[in-house]
Design a protein around this motif. Structure first.
Motif, PDB file in Angstrom:
ATOM      1  N   VAL A   1      64.486  -5.498 103.177  1.00 13.92           N
ATOM      2  CA  VAL A   1      65.033  -5.211 104.507  1.00 13.92           C
ATOM      3  C   VAL A   1      65.668  -6.446 105.140  1.00 13.92           C
ATOM      4  CG1 VAL A   1      63.633  -3.174 104.990  1.00 13.92           C
ATOM      5  CG2 VAL A   1      62.740  -5.427 105.576  1.00 13.92           C
ATOM      6  N   THR A   2      65.214  -7.638 104.738  1.00 14.88           N
ATOM      7  CA  THR A   2      65.927  -8.860 105.136  1.00 14.88           C
ATOM      8  C   THR A   2      65.549  -9.971 104.162  1.00 14.88           C
ATOM      9  OG1 THR A   2      66.555 -10.343 106.950  1.00 14.88           O
ATOM     10  CG2 THR A   2      64.242  -9.726 106.830  1.00 14.88           C
ATOM     11  N   TYR A   3      66.389 -11.008 104.098  1.00 13.68           N
ATOM     12  CA  TYR A   3      66.144 -12.066 103.116  1.00 13.68           C
ATOM     13  C   TYR A   3      66.801 -13.350 103.572  1.00 13.68           C
ATOM     14  CZ  TYR A   3      71.026 -11.649 101.930  1.00 13.68           C
ATOM     15  OH  TYR A   3      72.380 -11.646 102.032  1.00 13.68           O
TER      16      TYR A   3
ATOM     17  N   ILE B   1      61.665  -9.947 102.989  1.00 17.95           N
ATOM     18  CA  ILE B   1      60.702  -8.966 103.475  1.00 17.95           C
ATOM     19  C   ILE B   1      61.142  -7.635 102.881  1.00 17.95           C
ATOM     20  CG2 ILE B   1      59.850  -7.718 105.502  1.00 17.95           C
ATOM     21  CD1 ILE B   1      60.132 -10.366 107.062  1.00 17.95           C
TER      22      ILE B   1
ATOM     23  N   ILE C   1      70.274  -6.992 101.264  1.00 22.09           N
ATOM     24  CA  ILE C   1      69.539  -5.961 101.990  1.00 22.09           C
ATOM     25  C   ILE C   1      69.747  -4.637 101.244  1.00 22.09           C
ATOM     26  CG2 ILE C   1      69.482  -4.609 104.136  1.00 22.09           C
ATOM     27  CD1 ILE C   1      70.108  -7.181 105.648  1.00 22.09           C
TER      28      ILE C   1
END
Lengths: 386, 133
Positions: free
Chosen positions: B57-59, B79, B102
């Motif tokens: 979902v995010t990085y 995450i 994402i």
């Protein structure tokens, strides 16, 4: 509840202050605040400090600082809420005076961060995150805010340019602040060409490691009037917390703790965000300033970036943000930051901001927002000059 | 600072077996396990094991890392939301860091996390790997 005022502030030069120790930094700021306020004694002392143990192997700061301020015997206590320690120390001083338990209280903050290696300082700062589930897996503080930045860019189309504009604006203000660590201007291109720390954050998106202290005298309106010095009134104080882990927050593009803290502070003040004319916010990273402006309700979600690019948050803009230079340019001695935010709002409201940093239009109400970790704690104050 | 290995050992159920707590009232799963459901204040829970697949979902890519991580850089940190809706943070292994995106589908694998940690022992846990790998 009694009316509470800030009268007299102190802040020594921030930076890599090799000639000053932890206690030396504190004493300089504290004596300046005492002198500027004209008070002849203190009833108690709060010292905001995040990590003097890891930084310089010194704890027990309440007693240490009271002693070296020449006031052994004074009730004194250290307050810790990571990078929000200073704001929390100010809140406790406010509560103590508002509740009638003391008449004159010093709220201070201090951090000595350059007596250890950069690696040790980074490790100390990471103690504000979840050690077992974030830091264990390789998370760093720039990394945590970078995760927020990636999410914000994907959801709202926030751009590299918007983040750079925040750093450039804060350095422009900080260049006029005599106590700032990095009092010089930077360019958009300079930010984008600086070394990459954690995508998309470059080194010039990050606040520095700083030695510094700040102190303010908190007292009743009655005493503030008698002292005959410029003073401001504390209209509202609010604190909020959230999950320690970024992964567990429903919305990683907002700081809920800041939203809650602001709601509580505004409720106490009987005001809304529309009554506030400027703010000092916690720009530990450029993305933090953007997310906080949206979380406080100053801008709608996704609207802060374009407003910043349009110059709305500049010193002469519609709503100036971080006229002090913010954490980015002024520096970020973590425990002192929250108190220094109050110092800047005091200076702006009493017309004492130096070197052409005074915002136009004689502002009446300003606010501070200080936060800990990746936003697991936040404290907001609403301040007014009458 | 040297820490006793009991600190590492206490986390084995989570780090080795992805054990989480699922609360009866809300049906929500928390990782790592906790005693009280923040949503309902419920304390009645059962132990569940997290699913081992999900998507990012995010990085970020940590390019400049401190201390023990310096030699690992650049490394991707993300995450992920697992198929049951639980979110957790881990490094993304076994792919070019510039390919992390994402929405990328991942699987959780048991990996070495730290070689010389402040626990003074080798530490193991979980990392994300691309699902197709």
């Amino acid at each position: 509840m009694r009316n509470v005022c800030v009268v007299g502030v102190g802040m020594s030069k921030w930076g890599e202050v090799w000639r000053k120790s932890l206690r030396g930094l504190f004493v300089d700021a504290a004596l300046e605040a005492v002198k500027n306020s004209g008070v002849d004694h203190l009833d108690s002392l709060y010292v905001g400090c995040m990590a003097s143990g890891p930084f310089v192997s010194q704890e027990h700061l309440g007693a240490l600082m009271a002693d070296y301020l020449g006031m052994p015997g004074l009730p004194a206590m250290r307050v810790e809420s990571a990078c929000a320690s200073g704001g929390m120390a100010f809140r406790l001083a406010f509560l103590e005076v508002a509740g009638g338990f003391s008449d004159i209280v010093m709220a201070s903050g201090v951090e000595k961060m350059t007596d250890c290696s950069g690696d040790d300082a980074t490790a100390a700062l990471a103690m504000a995150a979840d050690q077992e589930y974030e830091v264990f897996n390789g998370a760093t503080f720039p990394g945590l805010y970078a995760l927020m930045a990636t999410a914000h860019m994907a959801k709202y189309g926030t751009t590299r340019e918007m983040l750079s504009a925040i750093a450039v604006k804060n350095h422009k203000n900080g260049a006029k602040n005599p106590v700032a660590q990095y009092p010089f201007e930077i360019t958009m291109e300079g930010v984008e060409k600086s070394v990459m720390i954690a995508d998309p954050l470059h080194i010039l998106d990050c606040s520095p490691i700083t030695d510094g202290a700040a102190a303010v005298i908190v007292t009743t309106e009655e005493i503030a009037k008698k002292l005959g010095k410029p003073y401001i009134k504390v209209l509202g104080s609010g604190v909020g917390t959230d999950t320690i882990q970024l992964a567990q927050r429903a919305d990683m593009t907002a700081i809920k703790a800041a939203t809650i803290a602001a709601e509580r502070a505004f409720k106490m003040a009987g005001k809304t965000i529309k009554d506030v004319q400027f703010a000092e916010v916690h720009d530990c990273f450029t993305i933090a300033e953007l997310v906080v402006l949206e979380s406080l309700g100053i801008y709608e979600k996704g609207k802060a970036g374009p407003a910043i690019l349009a110059g709305e948050t500049a010193l002469d803009g519609k709503f100036p943000v971080n006229t002090s230079g913010g954490l980015k340019s002024k520096g970020h001695p973590v425990g002192a930051t929250g108190v220094a935010q109050v110092v800047e709002v005091y200076k702006q409201l009493t017309g004492q901001a130096e070197n052409g940093r005074q915002m136009p239009g004689s502002p009446k109400i300003g606010m501070t927002q200080n936060m800990g970790g990746s936003g697991a704690s936040s404290v907001v104050h609403i301040l007014e000059v009458t | 600072m040297t820490m006793f290995s009991s600190r590492n050992w206490r986390e084995y159920p989570q780090r080795y077996r992805l054990e989480a707590s699922k609360f009866k009232k809300s049906g929500k799963t928390y990782f790592p396990p906790r005693a009280v459901d923040p949503e309902t204040s419920d304390t009645v829970q059962e132990k569940v094991v997290l699913p081992d697949t999900g998507k990012i979902v995010t990085y970020t890519v940590i390019r400049t890392a401190p201390g023990m991580w310096a030699d690992n850089a650049p490394y991707a940190l993300a995450i992920a939301e697992l198929t049951d809706g639980t979110r957790l943070m881990a490094q993304v292994a076994d792919c070019d860091v510039n390919e992390v995106k994402i929405g990328m589908e991942i699987r959780i694998e048991f990996r070495r996390i730290q070689t010389e940690s402040h626990h003074g022992v080798l530490s193991y846990g979980y990392k994300f790997v691309p699902k197709w790998y």
